[in-house]
Scaffold this active site. Structure first.
Site, short mmCIF file in Angstrom:
data_model
loop_
_atom_site.label_atom_id
_atom_site.label_comp_id
_atom_site.label_asym_id
_atom_site.label_seq_id
_atom_site.Cartn_x
_atom_site.Cartn_y
_atom_site.Cartn_z
N ARG C 13 88.65 31.49 1.80
CA ARG C 13 88.84 32.87 1.75
C ARG C 13 89.96 33.35 1.45
NH1 ARG C 13 88.51 34.68 7.63
NH2 ARG C 13 87.81 36.78 6.91
N ASP C 102 99.08 27.61 9.21
CA ASP C 102 98.04 29.16 9.14
C ASP C 102 98.84 29.98 10.25
OD1 ASP C 102 95.87 28.85 10.36
OD2 ASP C 102 94.86 29.39 9.47
N ASN C 176 92.69 32.94 22.33
CA ASN C 176 93.89 31.63 22.22
C ASN C 176 94.20 31.50 20.85
OD1 ASN C 176 93.78 29.08 22.16
ND2 ASN C 176 91.86 28.62 20.75
#
Lengths: 463, 463, 463
Positions: C13, C102, C176
């Protein structure tokens, strides 16, 4: 589908000489956003109702393929504004969108969804709607018209303005966005039936909703995708809020397409800009007009690019201004460079600090790294422009052109007096005034004798 | 009404050489905002209690018509600070506002409303209040003193500090802003009656509330218009937050008066600035000091205007700095221009990129569009200043002036050696050094012979 | 404790040529933040799992003392990525942190607290945990995996992805973060036991949680200090959000240490910068690389300081760029100055607008206040550099050096042709070209005769 955009209002709270709907958001009139969103909402036939400063508004949108209608009575009210455009829909057997010219945040997607909703209700429930009202739930609905519905349904009974609302009605948080779709024949019927407000003498569009509802022409509410869509721009503060929202939306569009934007709140990207992926934009940068930037290019902090084409892997440093120019792949500009008015910077050229380039061709791999003015000149490949070099392109009457051949060396502080041709591989000594053509490979110098007078410096000492 | 402003604190968390209350928000000490807000709250007699670095604080506010009192004991506490100023109210039969010097967000309106509230309670309930405590409801009250009230009323029983609060008291979300109005005689009585904290030895003003409440001098809470008013500035992070809030409030003030501000979060407008309507301000611009800008003028991105007067329809491009100067109607500046120290740019003049103008008069319609230094000069109407022109105003000992008559043409890279007079309609050839007066209509040139030596450029080639 | 950082993903992305984890936040790859936070979390042994563009990632982090492991199958899934590094923990009897490359916002503090939690549960409950899952409560959990727990406990049963969640599970707001600590032997057992997803063929790390829970290896949830810690950077929009959060955190760090930052949202301070107290930073300023700034210095609006050392009480005006240079106490720079590449500005020197200093020593109290280029030069104390002065350091083949003795006066527009030595107390008349050494106290001039031709200016008039 047809659309009527209402842009006749006085916009008093803007306190401006300029019509409110012409005030700009990211370089475009706010009305441009409304029209663009309506078009993105798949509506092509658009009427614009103008009134206050009608000529200025029509002039600004004369190329937009709109039908103009003039509302004669500036205090006629919103329904009167729609009536001004009655020729646009009086014999139309279809639906008409009505939207205010100060609602730049209503998205094309929402407009499409409203139409879709009408078709769905017809298809699945068999109900032909009289109208749809765009609404939103606001945590603080103060100042907005509240939407009164039949309990447990989406059927709108009427819309009540803040000032007319009872304490109980004020507790309603579903508000009217001022965007409607009506079935044209019933809209016309309603417009001819409603009465002016006793308080103000105005004809209100909201009364159309109540009329239809009473008449049995069902009107439903439709929720905007985002509550911010309902923001109408009535003050310059709201203009700033709308600009901030549109800015972030445009930047998000580009980040999704592979552009990095640092500190998005500070970055200005106009709607007609086009960017390739892996462009990186630093804080405070501004991309304006029809600017295009190619893959891998970097736009430094605070740089301003206007109506220009920037190639790939171009590195633009901080505080560089490029206007109506073209910069090819791999060029390096700035910081503090200014490139303007038809300049063309070729591949790999470097334009450095305090250098202005105007209407000139800068050849491949040229170096002009400090304090220089290059105007109306054509520089060949690999030319070196020293610090302090000026192209004197203006003689007090007119502008003249200069040509510099490839790999010529223009020494610092030299003055190139146009019109002139300087040959390739020539060397201009620093401080020279070049007002004659120079052949290739020549050495050129104009320099007075240097006189060094011992001890005489003392008389200037005052330290 | 009188007011006591407490500005004696150490401000330890600022870790600064400078007294905390002198740290600036938009160019003014934070204490200036407190005093200004108190004045806007219709209170003219103001006492300032100083302590830490008292001299510096008093010096900074010596022209503000304040009564200064010095708190001797830096660890005396807030009530001790008020006691330091007891001569200010000991024989005063009226109410006294007490506010901290680090509370720049409490508005004049809120201060007026608190007074109004006292009068209303007297008028409608016949109750003479002992005091009013300014409060706010905060979603997260952590760190603030909590306001304990008689259930179901606005009667304040006492204020409990975070560290002394029980779990239940901590759940109270109504907090103490540290702003009080007390009836002076009862305040004095309370101050003499309360005891130092066992934990810290300080005398706390909050104990005055409890004393009064117990004594039957009714103290009520009064809600601030905006919760942000209660923010005290104890750290530089809070200073930044306060600055952001004050900035937006000032900008909203101007947008309401017809000024367009793009990206308000990035724009700096100081409190003494004055703007006409239809001024347009672009992102990152800064308007400082007593700057005035006339109708229709544009302040480009990142431009900085300090203590200057800008006329109407002036266009200031990006990154232009104007200091202590005057710019008349229709002038065009920048990008990258610097105008400073008493410069006066007349109507219609253009000052372009990388041009500095210092203490000079720039006549109407002058063009100085690129790389130039104009210092201590007077330029008549329509003078053309070429790129690279320098006015050499300094001879190593002192500054001298130059005069250039109307429509003179100063060729590029020429040097104007002051003191000198250049006549009207004269023409200075590019690269000249002008160190003698020039009559009107003269042509002037100082230029060495240009020698062009064929082929000799080759020896410089290394490419 | 050991840690495995997963950085093998495709980052589709991002639409970038560059590996996602190398995209920068405030001048450092996002992966740098993850590794730094893990180190701040007191974990020194770190394995990095790479895959997509593995070479580039390893090259960028080759000096960081990491163990590299390569995930062969780009579609293997997160558990497969961990398995790629199994040699790192297969024979390790301890706990292993697993975190995504990330996730730059997970703080060192949170990582320390997770470890602490494991030890506390062992110490106080006697339970040896199989794992801990970092979670947060989000008002809008859309898109995140939901954490399913045994009701009324912190025991995690399993994690369900958004796309697999039932309507009821979707209502869970505890999500999470993708950060786990597992007991290594049980982790290995779980990894060998779980099965690839039928839908995608990938092995998911979340299945380890379910496996352990079923097997009786207790897994607990642990709440992040701040919900924003769970933000994973999957798009460039999220990159901008993460950058904004890290920016404000760094700035808050400095304000707590006595630095004033105006408009923090607009200010760029990189992690390796170091500041003393009473530094004041104005809007839009950028401090990059290993820049240091001393007490009492001011960084003006929009100034950019890169890898430079700024002394105390230095005043840097607006829009000044300093790169790889050193500026001593009390110097004054800008606005619009550029200091670069090994320049050394001594105490009390002034470098003004449109002046570039490159690789030069600027002596104490030098004045170079307007339009000049100083390159490869050494200027003694008190030298005066006039406007338009250029040091011609380049002859087309190579660079040469210049030396200017103390208190020399370099008249405006003069050209200093390197290599050259100019004596102390010498005076160079304006417009001179100095290409010979000049003794101390000498007066130097090179100036052609000034010819003034009366009336001849007229022929140039066209006005």
């Amino acid at each position: 589908m047809r659309a009527i955009v209402l842009a006749a209002g006085l916009g008093t709270r803007f306190r401006s000489e300029k019509p409110k709907v012409l005030h700009e958001i990211l370089g475009k009139p706010m009305l441009w956003y409304v029209i663009t969103n309506v078009r993105n909402g798949k509506i092509d036939e658009i009427a614009l109702v103008v009134g206050h400063k009608a000529q200025e508004v029509m002039e600004a949108f004369k190329d937009e393929n709109l039908k103009f209608f003039i509302q004669k009575n500036p205090k006629g009210g919103t329904a009167d504004a729609v009536l001004s455009a009655k020729d646009f829909f009086a014999s139309y057997d279809g639906y008409v969108l009505i939207i205010n010219g100060d609602s730049p945040l209503v998205s094309g997607e929402t407009i499409r969804n409203m139409q879709q909703f009408i078709y769905m209700v017809k298809a699945y429930e068999g109900v032909k709607l009289g109208g749809v009202v765009l609404t939103a739930h606001l945590p603080d609905p103060t100042g907005y018209g509240r939407v009164l519905k039949e309990p447990g349904t989406d059927r709108v009974l009427r819309i009540v303005e803040e000032k007319d609302a009872s304490a109980e009605e004020k507790r309603i948080t579903e508000v009217n966005a001022g965007v409607y779709i009506f079935y044209a024949p019933w809209l016309l019927e309603a417009l001819y039936s409603i009465k002016p407000s006793r308080a103000t003498g105005e004809l209100y569009l909201t009364d159309v909703v109540e009329y239809m509802s009473k008449k049995g022409y069902e009107v439903r509410s439709f929720m905007a995708r985002e509550p911010s869509e309902v923001i109408g721009v009535n003050t310059r503060w709201e203009l700033a809020i709308a600009e901030n929202l549109i800015k972030l939306k445009l930047i998000k569009f580009w980040t999704d397409r592979g552009v990095t934007v640092h500190f998005p709140e500070t970055v200005w990207i106009e709607p007609d800009v086009s960017l390739e992926n892996d462009v990186e934009i630093f804080p405070g940068a501004q991309l304006k007009g029809k600017t295009k930037v190619g893959k891998g290019s970097v736009i430094g902090s605070g740089s301003v690019i206007v109506d220009s084409t920037i190639g790939r892997n171009v590195r633009i440093g901080e505080y560089t201004v490029v206007e109506r120019s073209r910069v090819e792949d791999g060029a390096v500009l700035g910081p503090f460079a200014r490139i303007r008015d038809g300049a063309h910077v070729r591949s790999g050229a470097h334009i450095g600090n305090f250098v202005e380039v105007k209407k000139s061709v800068i050849g491949e791999d040229v170096r002009a790294k400090h304090l220089a003015y290059i105007g109306d000149a054509t520089l060949g490949k690999g030319v070196n422009v020293g610090a302090g070099v000026v192209f004197a392109n203006y003689d007090g009457k007119r502008k003249h052109e200069s040509f510099v051949g490839e790999r010529a060396f223009l020494g610092s502080n030299s003055l190139i007096v146009a019109p002139v041709k300087i040959g390739s591989f020539s060397f201009i000594a620093g401080g020279s005034v070049v007002n004659k053509d120079v052949p290739d490979y020549a050495f050129v110098i104009s320099r007075p004798e240097l006189r060094i007078i011992p001890e005489k410096g003392k008389k200037f000492l005052d330290k």
